[in-house]
Scaffold this motif. Structure first.
Motif, PDB file in Angstrom:
ATOM      1  N   ASP A  71       0.612  -1.046   0.079  1.00 22.34           N
ATOM      2  CA  ASP A  71       0.392  -0.057  -0.253  1.00 22.34           C
ATOM      3  C   ASP A  71       1.418   1.411   0.027  1.00 22.34           C
ATOM      4  OD1 ASP A  71       1.158   0.168   3.298  1.00 22.34           O
ATOM      5  OD2 ASP A  71      -0.732  -0.645   3.612  1.00 22.34           O
ATOM      6  N   ASP A  72      -0.301   2.271   0.309  1.00 23.11           N
ATOM      7  CA  ASP A  72       0.796   3.825  -0.231  1.00 23.11           C
ATOM      8  C   ASP A  72       1.465   3.991   1.216  1.00 23.11           C
ATOM      9  OD1 ASP A  72       0.516   4.002  -2.671  1.00 23.11           O
ATOM     10  OD2 ASP A  72      -1.754   4.519  -1.918  1.00 23.11           O
ATOM     11  N   ALA A  73       1.521   3.170   2.259  1.00 24.63           N
ATOM     12  CA  ALA A  73       2.201   3.769   4.090  1.00 24.63           C
ATOM     13  C   ALA A  73       3.315   3.527   4.096  1.00 24.63           C
ATOM     14  CB  ALA A  73       1.666   2.833   5.180  1.00 24.63           C
ATOM     15  N   THR A  74       4.066   4.843   2.796  1.00 25.74           N
ATOM     16  CA  THR A  74       5.484   4.863   2.732  1.00 25.74           C
ATOM     17  C   THR A  74       6.166   5.819   2.941  1.00 25.74           C
ATOM     18  OG1 THR A  74       5.658   4.517   0.385  1.00 25.74           O
ATOM     19  CG2 THR A  74       5.773   2.833   0.872  1.00 25.74           C
ATOM     20  N   PHE A  75       6.121   6.253   4.514  1.00 24.38           N
ATOM     21  CA  PHE A  75       6.565   7.792   5.109  1.00 24.38           C
ATOM     22  C   PHE A  75       7.692   7.794   5.944  1.00 24.38           C
ATOM     23  CE2 PHE A  75       2.906   6.493   6.815  1.00 24.38           C
ATOM     24  CZ  PHE A  75       2.655   6.741   8.272  1.00 24.38           C
ATOM     25  N   ALA A  76       7.893   8.987   6.007  1.00 28.54           N
ATOM     26  CA  ALA A  76       8.909   8.961   7.805  1.00 28.54           C
ATOM     27  C   ALA A  76       8.138  10.596   8.317  1.00 28.54           C
ATOM     28  CB  ALA A  76      10.393   9.457   7.088  1.00 28.54           C
ATOM     29  N   ALA A  77       7.649   9.884   9.421  1.00 26.66           N
ATOM     30  CA  ALA A  77       6.705  11.239  10.585  1.00 26.66           C
ATOM     31  C   ALA A  77       7.771  12.189  11.431  1.00 26.66           C
ATOM     32  CB  ALA A  77       6.046  10.423  10.815  1.00 26.66           C
ATOM     33  N   LEU A  78       7.942  12.999  11.226  1.00 25.82           N
ATOM     34  CA  LEU A  78       8.687  14.255  11.947  1.00 25.82           C
ATOM     35  C   LEU A  78       8.376  13.964  13.457  1.00 25.82           C
ATOM     36  CD1 LEU A  78       8.545  17.241   9.078  1.00 25.82           C
ATOM     37  CD2 LEU A  78      10.899  15.806   9.593  1.00 25.82           C
ATOM     38  N   LYS A  79       9.312  13.097  14.184  1.00 23.26           N
ATOM     39  CA  LYS A  79       8.949  12.954  15.494  1.00 23.26           C
ATOM     40  C   LYS A  79       8.594  14.310  16.551  1.00 23.26           C
ATOM     41  CE  LYS A  79      11.472   8.588  16.671  1.00 23.26           C
ATOM     42  NZ  LYS A  79      12.362   8.169  17.026  1.00 23.26           N
ATOM     43  N   GLY A  80       7.153  14.573  16.932  1.00 27.99           N
ATOM     44  CA  GLY A  80       7.253  15.556  17.789  1.00 27.99           C
ATOM     45  C   GLY A  80       6.379  16.551  17.681  1.00 27.99           C
ATOM     46  N   ILE A  81       6.391  16.363  16.201  1.00 29.93           N
ATOM     47  CA  ILE A  81       5.221  17.471  14.810  1.00 29.93           C
ATOM     48  C   ILE A  81       4.075  17.358  14.558  1.00 29.93           C
ATOM     49  CG2 ILE A  81       5.982  19.143  13.534  1.00 29.93           C
ATOM     50  CD1 ILE A  81       8.294  19.501  15.068  1.00 29.93           C
ATOM     51  N   THR A  82       2.905  17.871  14.839  1.00 36.72           N
ATOM     52  CA  THR A  82       2.006  17.941  15.202  1.00 36.72           C
ATOM     53  C   THR A  82       1.294  18.737  14.460  1.00 36.72           C
ATOM     54  OG1 THR A  82       1.033  17.804  17.788  1.00 36.72           O
ATOM     55  CG2 THR A  82       1.518  15.392  16.710  1.00 36.72           C
ATOM     56  N   ALA A  83      -0.415  18.646  13.569  1.00 35.65           N
ATOM     57  CA  ALA A  83      -0.560  20.043  13.045  1.00 35.65           C
ATOM     58  C   ALA A  83      -2.062  19.601  12.831  1.00 35.65           C
ATOM     59  CB  ALA A  83       0.379  20.823  12.922  1.00 35.65           C
ATOM     60  N   GLN A  84      -3.318  19.888  12.764  1.00 36.15           N
ATOM     61  CA  GLN A  84      -4.093  19.832  11.576  1.00 36.15           C
ATOM     62  C   GLN A  84      -4.116  20.709  10.823  1.00 36.15           C
ATOM     63  OE1 GLN A  84      -8.756  19.919  13.381  1.00 36.15           O
ATOM     64  NE2 GLN A  84      -8.395  21.817  12.065  1.00 36.15           N
ATOM     65  N   ASP A  85      -3.395  22.213  10.883  1.00 38.71           N
ATOM     66  CA  ASP A  85      -3.485  23.300   9.967  1.00 38.71           C
ATOM     67  C   ASP A  85      -2.230  24.253  10.087  1.00 38.71           C
ATOM     68  OD1 ASP A  85      -6.780  24.336  11.625  1.00 38.71           O
ATOM     69  OD2 ASP A  85      -6.230  22.814   9.320  1.00 38.71           O
ATOM     70  N   PHE A  86      -1.429  24.209   8.741  1.00 35.38           N
ATOM     71  CA  PHE A  86      -0.202  24.498   8.278  1.00 35.38           C
ATOM     72  C   PHE A  86       0.200  24.782   7.726  1.00 35.38           C
ATOM     73  CE2 PHE A  86      -0.801  19.376   8.048  1.00 35.38           C
ATOM     74  CZ  PHE A  86      -0.106  19.641   6.378  1.00 35.38           C
ATOM     75  N   VAL A  87       2.055  25.369   6.812  1.00 33.05           N
ATOM     76  CA  VAL A  87       2.226  25.621   5.709  1.00 33.05           C
ATOM     77  C   VAL A  87       3.886  24.195   6.054  1.00 33.05           C
ATOM     78  CG1 VAL A  87       2.838  26.870   4.113  1.00 33.05           C
ATOM     79  CG2 VAL A  87       1.406  27.463   5.385  1.00 33.05           C
ATOM     80  N   VAL A  88       3.378  24.115   4.574  1.00 34.37           N
ATOM     81  CA  VAL A  88       5.194  23.584   4.713  1.00 34.37           C
ATOM     82  C   VAL A  88       5.654  23.867   3.207  1.00 34.37           C
ATOM     83  CG1 VAL A  88       6.193  20.941   4.465  1.00 34.37           C
ATOM     84  CG2 VAL A  88       4.728  21.249   5.964  1.00 34.37           C
ATOM     85  N   GLU A  89       6.702  24.093   3.212  1.00 39.01           N
ATOM     86  CA  GLU A  89       7.408  24.364   1.891  1.00 39.01           C
ATOM     87  C   GLU A  89       8.711  23.491   2.540  1.00 39.01           C
ATOM     88  OE1 GLU A  89       9.381  28.019   1.561  1.00 39.01           O
ATOM     89  OE2 GLU A  89       7.177  29.223   0.722  1.00 39.01           O
ATOM     90  N   ALA A  90       8.703  22.578   1.010  1.00 39.50           N
ATOM     91  CA  ALA A  90      10.076  22.260   1.124  1.00 39.50           C
ATOM     92  C   ALA A  90      10.650  21.831  -0.520  1.00 39.50           C
ATOM     93  CB  ALA A  90       9.478  20.261   1.327  1.00 39.50           C
ATOM     94  N   VAL A  91      11.695  21.953  -0.749  1.00 40.77           N
ATOM     95  CA  VAL A  91      12.972  21.122  -1.691  1.00 40.77           C
ATOM     96  C   VAL A  91      13.444  19.944  -2.097  1.00 40.77           C
ATOM     97  CG1 VAL A  91      14.696  21.950  -2.644  1.00 40.77           C
ATOM     98  CG2 VAL A  91      13.666  23.679  -1.683  1.00 40.77           C
TER      99      VAL A  91
END
Length: 234
Positions: A71-91
């Motif tokens: 399945d698609d459960a292939t990720f690495a979660a950032l420890k200690g970071i949770t949010a409902q609403d947010f902005v993420v910028e990534a390169v």
């Protein structure tokens, strides 16, 4: 309302962030805070994560493990970071794992990840689709999914073209993305474009606080050069 730096967000990681929607627009005063993506502690799900040097930059590399996930459960979660609403910028940069792979370099951001890692949503890109000779394939450059009930196959079959779109990408170069999530709304901006490349007005999971992570798809190598996050709370 106020914006919360990533360092403050860590301190209140268990909090639930309830707030009105952005009405589809990125928050102009969001104070994005750098997170060292190469050293940030991660909780992995179906991937291997390593620190590498790639395209003249230090980066975090994610590859799927095992090679053919169920399945698609292939990720690495950032420890200690949770949010409902947010902005993420990534390169970031995504490429097929080798020259024989038919994968499209799937790479993106997972969000609202449940504590047990079994439910999440994600928006990602397929960089090698962007400059394909076939227009239909180009139209599959961006993608939204909601795991486990709404994989890309179901969304494409039931709602053709609604949860994916075209945007120009160069698979050989780093790409900047900006993901804005609020309530049931998500907007994906690419390369500082003023208009979103993908709009999702009906995120499938109920709005709730959850983890944020790096996402990679099967047969792909996903590189993350930088990551900035702003969390919103009442």
């Amino acid at each position: 309302m106020m914006w919360l730096s990533i360092f403050e967000a860590v301190a209140i990681a268990a909090a639930v962030f309830a707030m009105p929607a952005f009405a589809g627009k990125p928050e102009p005063n969001a104070s994005l805070q750098d997170l060292s993506v190469t050293t940030a502690p991660l909780t992995v799900s179906g991937v291997q994560a390593s620190r590498v040097r790639h395209s003249d930059a230090d980066a975090r590399l994610l590859t799927v493990s095992p090679f053919n996930p169920s399945d698609d459960a292939t990720f690495a979660a950032l420890k200690g970071i949770t949010a409902q609403d947010f902005v993420v910028e990534a390169v970031l940069k995504g490429v097929p794992i080798d020259n024989t792979s038919t994968a499209r370099g799937f790479v993106g951001i997972a969000f609202r990840i449940s504590n047990d890692l079994t439910r999440f949503e994600a928006i990602y890109v397929r960089p090698t689709n962007a400059r394909a000779d076939d227009q239909l394939q180009r139209n599959h450059t961006t993608q939204y999914i909601s795991h486990p009930d709404y994989p890309w196959e179901r969304l494409r079959n039931e709602h053709p073209g609604k949860y994916e779109s075209y945007v120009d990408l160069n698979a050989d170069r780093w790409t900047k993305i900006r993901l804005v999530v609020s309530g049931s709304l998500a907007r994906l901006y690419v390369k500082d474009d003023a208009q979103p490349a993908l709009i999702v007005n009906d995120l499938k999971l109920p709005p709730a606080s959850g983890g944020i992570g790096l996402w990679v798809g099967p047969g792909s190598r996903a590189y993350f050069k930088s990551l900035k996050i702003a969390v919103k709370r009442p």
